[in-house]
Design a protein around this motif. Sequence first.
Motif, PDB file in Angstrom:
ATOM      1  N   TRP A 109       0.830  -1.200   0.000  1.00  0.00           N
ATOM      2  CA  TRP A 109       0.000   0.000   0.000  1.00  0.00           C
ATOM      3  C   TRP A 109       0.869   1.257   0.000  1.00  0.00           C
ATOM      4  O   TRP A 109       0.620   2.189  -0.776  1.00  0.00           O
ATOM      5  N   LEU A 110       1.869   1.298   0.884  1.00  0.00           N
ATOM      6  CA  LEU A 110       2.747   2.469   0.959  1.00  0.00           C
ATOM      7  C   LEU A 110       3.469   2.708  -0.357  1.00  0.00           C
ATOM      8  O   LEU A 110       3.586   3.853  -0.806  1.00  0.00           O
ATOM      9  N   HIS A 111       3.965   1.645  -0.979  1.00  0.00           N
ATOM     10  CA  HIS A 111       4.661   1.787  -2.259  1.00  0.00           C
ATOM     11  C   HIS A 111       3.735   2.411  -3.302  1.00  0.00           C
ATOM     12  O   HIS A 111       4.106   3.368  -3.982  1.00  0.00           O
ATOM     13  N   SER A 112       2.542   1.886  -3.417  1.00  0.00           N
ATOM     14  CA  SER A 112       1.564   2.397  -4.379  1.00  0.00           C
ATOM     15  C   SER A 112       1.189   3.850  -4.058  1.00  0.00           C
ATOM     16  O   SER A 112       1.127   4.705  -4.955  1.00  0.00           O
ATOM     17  N   PHE A 113       0.936   4.119  -2.781  1.00  0.00           N
ATOM     18  CA  PHE A 113       0.576   5.474  -2.363  1.00  0.00           C
ATOM     19  C   PHE A 113       1.680   6.462  -2.728  1.00  0.00           C
ATOM     20  O   PHE A 113       1.417   7.511  -3.316  1.00  0.00           O
ATOM     21  N   HIS A 114       2.918   6.129  -2.382  1.00  0.00           N
ATOM     22  CA  HIS A 114       4.021   7.058  -2.619  1.00  0.00           C
ATOM     23  C   HIS A 114       4.350   7.196  -4.108  1.00  0.00           C
ATOM     24  O   HIS A 114       4.808   8.259  -4.529  1.00  0.00           O
TER      25      HIS A 114
ATOM     26  N   GLU B 139       2.075   7.173  -6.554  1.00  0.00           N
ATOM     27  CA  GLU B 139       1.060   8.129  -7.027  1.00  0.00           C
ATOM     28  C   GLU B 139       1.317   9.525  -6.460  1.00  0.00           C
ATOM     29  O   GLU B 139       1.206  10.528  -7.162  1.00  0.00           O
ATOM     30  N   LEU B 140       1.668   9.601  -5.180  1.00  0.00           N
ATOM     31  CA  LEU B 140       1.960  10.882  -4.549  1.00  0.00           C
ATOM     32  C   LEU B 140       3.098  11.589  -5.274  1.00  0.00           C
ATOM     33  O   LEU B 140       2.998  12.780  -5.604  1.00  0.00           O
ATOM     34  N   ALA B 141       4.179  10.880  -5.543  1.00  0.00           N
ATOM     35  CA  ALA B 141       5.332  11.475  -6.225  1.00  0.00           C
ATOM     36  C   ALA B 141       4.962  11.987  -7.614  1.00  0.00           C
ATOM     37  O   ALA B 141       5.404  13.068  -8.028  1.00  0.00           O
ATOM     38  N   GLN B 142       4.149  11.236  -8.328  1.00  0.00           N
ATOM     39  CA  GLN B 142       3.735  11.667  -9.665  1.00  0.00           C
ATOM     40  C   GLN B 142       2.905  12.940  -9.591  1.00  0.00           C
ATOM     41  O   GLN B 142       3.115  13.873 -10.367  1.00  0.00           O
ATOM     42  N   ARG B 143       1.987  12.989  -8.657  1.00  0.00           N
ATOM     43  CA  ARG B 143       1.128  14.168  -8.532  1.00  0.00           C
ATOM     44  C   ARG B 143       1.899  15.381  -8.018  1.00  0.00           C
ATOM     45  O   ARG B 143       1.668  16.503  -8.468  1.00  0.00           O
ATOM     46  N   LEU B 144       2.813  15.165  -7.076  1.00  0.00           N
ATOM     47  CA  LEU B 144       3.637  16.282  -6.602  1.00  0.00           C
ATOM     48  C   LEU B 144       4.479  16.844  -7.735  1.00  0.00           C
ATOM     49  O   LEU B 144       4.590  18.066  -7.886  1.00  0.00           O
ATOM     50  N   HIS B 145       5.069  15.985  -8.536  1.00  0.00           N
ATOM     51  CA  HIS B 145       5.873  16.420  -9.675  1.00  0.00           C
ATOM     52  C   HIS B 145       5.044  17.274 -10.647  1.00  0.00           C
ATOM     53  O   HIS B 145       5.523  18.275 -11.170  1.00  0.00           O
ATOM     54  N   ARG B 146       3.794  16.886 -10.857  1.00  0.00           N
ATOM     55  CA  ARG B 146       2.920  17.628 -11.775  1.00  0.00           C
ATOM     56  C   ARG B 146       2.315  18.871 -11.131  1.00  0.00           C
ATOM     57  O   ARG B 146       1.586  19.613 -11.781  1.00  0.00           O
ATOM     58  N   GLY B 147       2.592  19.087  -9.847  1.00  0.00           N
ATOM     59  CA  GLY B 147       2.060  20.252  -9.149  1.00  0.00           C
ATOM     60  C   GLY B 147       0.576  20.145  -8.853  1.00  0.00           C
ATOM     61  O   GLY B 147      -0.109  21.161  -8.746  1.00  0.00           O
ATOM     62  N   GLU B 148       0.094  18.922  -8.677  1.00  0.00           N
ATOM     63  CA  GLU B 148      -1.329  18.694  -8.449  1.00  0.00           C
ATOM     64  C   GLU B 148      -1.648  18.593  -6.965  1.00  0.00           C
ATOM     65  O   GLU B 148      -0.784  18.265  -6.139  1.00  0.00           O
ATOM     66  N   ASP B 149      -2.913  18.830  -6.638  1.00  0.00           N
ATOM     67  CA  ASP B 149      -3.404  18.667  -5.277  1.00  0.00           C
ATOM     68  C   ASP B 149      -3.325  17.192  -4.889  1.00  0.00           C
ATOM     69  O   ASP B 149      -3.665  16.324  -5.698  1.00  0.00           O
ATOM     70  N   VAL B 150      -2.887  16.917  -3.692  1.00  0.00           N
ATOM     71  CA  VAL B 150      -2.754  15.533  -3.222  1.00  0.00           C
ATOM     72  C   VAL B 150      -3.614  15.239  -1.995  1.00  0.00           C
ATOM     73  O   VAL B 150      -3.593  14.109  -1.495  1.00  0.00           O
ATOM     74  N   LEU B 151      -4.351  16.203  -1.531  1.00  0.00           N
ATOM     75  CA  LEU B 151      -5.085  16.030  -0.276  1.00  0.00           C
ATOM     76  C   LEU B 151      -6.199  14.989  -0.373  1.00  0.00           C
ATOM     77  O   LEU B 151      -6.588  14.405   0.635  1.00  0.00           O
ATOM     78  N   ASP B 152      -6.688  14.724  -1.579  1.00  0.00           N
ATOM     79  CA  ASP B 152      -7.732  13.714  -1.734  1.00  0.00           C
ATOM     80  C   ASP B 152      -7.171  12.298  -1.622  1.00  0.00           C
ATOM     81  O   ASP B 152      -7.935  11.327  -1.611  1.00  0.00           O
ATOM     82  N   MET B 153      -5.875  12.160  -1.530  1.00  0.00           N
ATOM     83  CA  MET B 153      -5.245  10.845  -1.408  1.00  0.00           C
ATOM     84  C   MET B 153      -5.225  10.314   0.026  1.00  0.00           C
ATOM     85  O   MET B 153      -4.922   9.157   0.254  1.00  0.00           O
ATOM     86  N   ILE B 154      -5.548  11.155   0.983  1.00  0.00           N
ATOM     87  CA  ILE B 154      -5.445  10.775   2.390  1.00  0.00           C
ATOM     88  C   ILE B 154      -6.478   9.689   2.700  1.00  0.00           C
ATOM     89  O   ILE B 154      -7.668   9.892   2.455  1.00  0.00           O
ATOM     90  N   PRO B 155      -6.022   8.565   3.236  1.00  0.00           N
ATOM     91  CA  PRO B 155      -6.978   7.509   3.561  1.00  0.00           C
ATOM     92  C   PRO B 155      -7.873   7.905   4.730  1.00  0.00           C
ATOM     93  O   PRO B 155      -7.449   8.639   5.616  1.00  0.00           O
ATOM     94  N   GLU B 156      -9.099   7.449   4.676  1.00  0.00           N
ATOM     95  CA  GLU B 156     -10.041   7.715   5.767  1.00  0.00           C
ATOM     96  C   GLU B 156      -9.723   6.784   6.886  1.00  0.00           C
ATOM     97  O   GLU B 156      -9.716   6.893   7.965  1.00  0.00           O
TER      98      GLU B 156
END
Length: 142
Positions: A118-123, A125-142
Motif C-alpha cells: 500500500w505504501l509503495h503504491s501510495f508514494h 502516485e503521490l510522487a507523480q502528482r507532486l511532480h505535476r504540481g497537483e493537489d494531493v489532499l484527496d489521497m489521504i486515507p479515511e
Amino acid sequence: MKLAEDAGLAYPRKMVESILVGLSDPLNDHLIKLIGFDFPAEARQHFHREVRTWLKKIQILRFKPNNRTGSVKFYFDFLFDYPFGGVEEQNVRRIANAIADEYEHARPTKSPRELVEWLHSFHRELAQRLHRGEDVLDMIPE
C-alpha cells in the motif's frame, strides 16, 4: 487538480530536501496508523488532520529560483525509498510494532507485506502528482 501558480513556497533545493526528511517519518507513521490499524474515530481524525497538514506543506514546496517542482524520483526517494527501500518489511514491521506498543488497544488490520504494498503504491502516485504540481489532499486515507 493543478495548484495555483502562486500556491508554492520556493526554497533552495537543500531546504526542500531537509523539509522532506523531517516529514517523511511522521507522515509514514501516521499513514501506517490509518491504513494498518483499527483505531477509534477520534484518533483516526487526529491522524488524518496531521497527514493533511504535512501533505499541504509538501505539495506547495518549490525550488528556487524558477518555482519548479521536483522530479517523481526526487519525491519518491525521500518519502518511500530512503526510509524503506531494501528493508521494506523489516522497517514497516518495526513501525507497526512501535505503534502497537504505544497504543495498547491498537489492533493491526494488515500484515507488514500488505502495508508495504500500500505504501509503495501510495508514494508512487503521490510522487507523480507532486511532480505535476497537483493537489494531493484527496489521497489521504479515511
